[in-house]
Design an enzyme around this catalytic site. Structure first.
Site, short mmCIF file in Angstrom:
data_model
loop_
_atom_site.label_atom_id
_atom_site.label_comp_id
_atom_site.label_asym_id
_atom_site.label_seq_id
_atom_site.Cartn_x
_atom_site.Cartn_y
_atom_site.Cartn_z
CE1 TYR A 15 -4.68 -1.91 5.06
CE2 TYR A 15 -3.72 0.27 4.70
CZ TYR A 15 -4.22 -0.92 4.20
OH TYR A 15 -4.25 -1.13 2.85
CB SER B 240 -0.90 0.01 1.25
OG SER B 240 -1.55 1.26 1.39
#
Length: 679
Positions: A569, A556
């Site tokens: 996260y 990501s």
């Protein structure tokens, strides 16, 4: 008989016969019908023949798979037949007998159908018929079983002369309904489609009934101590452990896809004393050994041998197999023979465990295994009544390296860029994972879709294609045993593993003070620990195969960009990002490349966003959830929304061949987020 009627009856008969493996093997045999139509040039009636074209399958035959020829012109080719030594030239001559656009390409067996004076003709490869055709006293058995109704034809390679031989039998034996073709199969005929089908089935069933009624009960000999089938769980575990080693050996010349079967026919054959002798004799029917090679590789150790001992012995046997195959080629090759296609086995037999078969794609590998099961059934029937006596080695070579078969191979389309690659994608039931699996399959890979939701994984796999292309498995990537089971499922489904895409993930968007230890542990378990476990299990297979491979992490932009309310996260993604670098450094010596893709703002189709993440992020940014994709797009340099397919494209770019010397790279797929530029 009018065109439509003849074709409809032929297709229906073909599909019925081809649907039952007792009648013929996949893509084996051919059927035909003769009838009249109107010549579009003269307006006069013309007698035609519709016959299954080259390479088609009876069970799935449609009108597009039929070759259409003018019967008068086909039979007139007898006047230019140059003899057995040059009969291959007749295949090209069939073009001069085609009617209209001609339909499918005529096969070598066209003469068998056109020269026989019968309206309908079937040529099939039933196990019971080939058992008689390969029995040492096949002519005598044929006469004893069928009397004058079925006539023996000595072995002859398919072609014009064989067609003339069968036509002569039909002329001189008016009571005959068909033939047994030595070393090959059967042919039957009839004046109606129903008569022809009835005659084909009668020959097949009568042969099978005779074998059952009069054959020896133990045609493969006594049970060998220690060679009996292992319990199912144990034999499949051993198969999974041996699969990477075997695929590496079978891919010495060219990477192969594999198929495993532990069917009762295989296990019983390998448990009996005569299996080494019979396996060494090889298969007989041309359709069989074209796919199985002249003989299999057989492990000469009992089922009780350890995985390590078996692997070492298989390496020795493989080296000997390659030497033997090269010697076989040298013994029979002539100046105009096609070059040797490779010396690796297509069939590997492991006592107590089962059979591995190999090919350029899953269907080819699976069909090769099915053909060897056919061969086992043939050997059983022949040995039950007589002695199995296949055609000799020289004739096998003439079929395997037939110029016509070589031409057929050259007509195949160029392989897709990921052909022969086996991929495992985690989190594959939706979003990026599903799009990636679909893209890899579209470009030639076979794919295992792993997801916590097994039902959805299977549904996604079914959307992509048949089990020869994609399979779905349920997997909890936080559980080491479950990960091992998923990797085992991949190697048993497709023979090995080449590509792993670590995509499984989830996210909870919370500020630091609201993030619980359970939130932290869950996200790190799924992404950091999960990708570690998957990479570890996959790397073991990749190293054992010795074929290199690829591990791709879907990371990501959050792995390098610090944003608010996202500590668990983003920290897990940063962990994944560094795993890419660490594993690239460690696994490069095994030709295993490790790279990452850094997406951002993938809203549509995303499982994470659908699970509440989208609503949380929309709240953080103060926009409506349905506008989140556009919000992300407007903050990028390119002002474009990122979709799952864009991430899948980046994965393909890393795997497709042009970046063959790239490892340790992170590819941004975020439409341009300057704060996430790699430094």
């Amino acid at each position: 008989m009018a065109n439509s009627s003849a074709v409809e009856e032929l297709i229906a008969r073909s599909n019925r016969l081809g649907a039952d493996p007792r009648n013929t093997n996949y893509a084996g045999g051919n059927t035909s019908a003769k009838g009249h139509d109107t010549d579009p040039v003269t307006g006069e009636p013309v007698e035609l023949m519709w016959v299954k074209g080259s390479g088609g399958d009876l069970g799935t035959l449609t009108e597009r798979g039929l070759a259409v020829l003018r019967l008068d012109r086909l039979r007139a080719l007898s006047g230019v037949y140059p003899g057995v030594e040059r009969e291959d030239e007749m295949v090209a001559a069939f073009d001069y007998a085609l009617h209209g656009k001609g339909g499918a390409a005529p096969s070598i067996d066209t003469a068998m159908h056109g020269l026989v004076e019968a309206v309908h003709v079937d040529h099939l490869h039933p196990d019971s018929g080939i058992a008689l055709a390969t029995a040492a006293d096949g002519p005598e058995l044929t006469r004893a079983i069928f009397g004058e109704k079925v006539v023996w034809v000595p072995w002859r390679r398919p072609g014009w002369q064989l067609g003339q031989d069968i036509a002569e039998i039909k002329r001189t034996h008016p009571e005959a309904i068909g033939t047994v073709l030595g070393g090959h199969g059967i042919t039957a005929w009839g004046e109606t489609s129903d008569d022809c089908e009835r005659n084909s089935r009668w020959i097949i069933e009568t042969a099978a009934e005779h074998i059952t009624a009069h054959g020896r009960p133990d045609p493969f000999g006594a049970v060998l101590d220690g060679y009996e089938a292992l319990p199912e769980r144990e034999r499949r575990a051993k198969a999974a452990a041996l699969a990477p080693v075997l695929r590496g050996l079978a891919s010495t010349d060219k990477r192969q896809v594999g198929h495993f079967t532990d069917g009762p026919e295989v296990l019983e054959f390998l448990a009996r004393a005569e299996h080494p002798r019979l396996a060494e004799l090889g298969t007989s029917c041309p359709d069989h050994f074209l796919r199985t090679k002249v003989k299999p590789l057989v492990l000469d150790l009992p089922a009780t041998a350890s995985v390590g001992e078996s692997a070492r012995r298989l390496a020795e046997l493989h080296a000997q197999y390659r030497e033997d195959y090269a010697a076989y080629y040298r013994r029979h090759a002539t100046a105009d023979s096609p070059p040797m296609r490779g010396a690796d086995p297509a069939i590997v037999l492991i006592p107590g465990v089962g059979m591995f078969s190999y090919g350029g794609d899953k269907q080819t590998a699976r069909v090769a295994g099915e053909f060897y099961v056919n061969a086992i059934n043939v050997m059983r029937g022949a040995e039950a009544l007589s002695t199995y006596s296949p055609i000799d080695e020289r004739e096998k070579f003439r079929i395997e390296y037939w110029a016509l078969e070589e031409a057929k191979l050259r007509r195949r389309p160029a392989p897709k860029p990921l052909a022969t690659k086996v991929a495992l994608v985690t989190g594959a039931a939706s979003g990026i994972g599903k799009a990636t699996a679909a893209r890899l399959a579209r470009d030639g890979a076979v794919v295992v879709l792993a997801d916590l939701d097994e039902a959805k994984a299977r549904e996604a796999a079914a959307e992509i294609g048949s089990p020869d292309v994609a399979v779905g498995v349920g997997t909890d990537v936080t559980d080491e045993d479950a990960v091992a089971a998923a990797v085992d499922a991949a190697v048993l489904a497709f023979g090995g593993l080449d590509v792993v895409v670590n995509n499984a993930g989830l996210s909870l968007s919370k500020p630091l003070l609201e993030t619980t230890a359970a939130d932290w542990d869950l996200q790190h378990d799924v992404m950091a620990k999960g990708s570690f476990l998957v990479s570890k299990a996959a790397a073991k297979v990749l190293v054992e195969q010795g074929l290199g491979g690829d591990i791709v992490y879907i990371v990501s932009k959050n792995g390098v960009f610090a944003g608010p309310n996202n500590v668990a996260y983003s920290a897990a993604k940063a962990d994944q990002a560094h795993q890419v670098r660490l594993l690239a450094a460690e696994l490069g010596g095994h030709a295993i490349r490790v790279n990452g893709v850094n997406p951002d703002g993938v809203v549509r189709g995303s499982g994470i966003f659908a699970g509440g993440w989208g609503a949380q992020r929309a709240k953080v940014y103060g926009v409506a959830e349905e506008d989140l994709g556009e919000f992300y797009a407007q903050r990028t340099l390119l002002k474009r929304e990122v979709l799952p397919e864009h991430v899948a494209n980046a994965v393909f770019a890393l795997l497709g061949g042009d970046l063959s010397h790239t490892t340790g790279l992170h590819v941004p797929v975020d439409a341009g987020v300057a704060a996430a530029f790699l430094r």
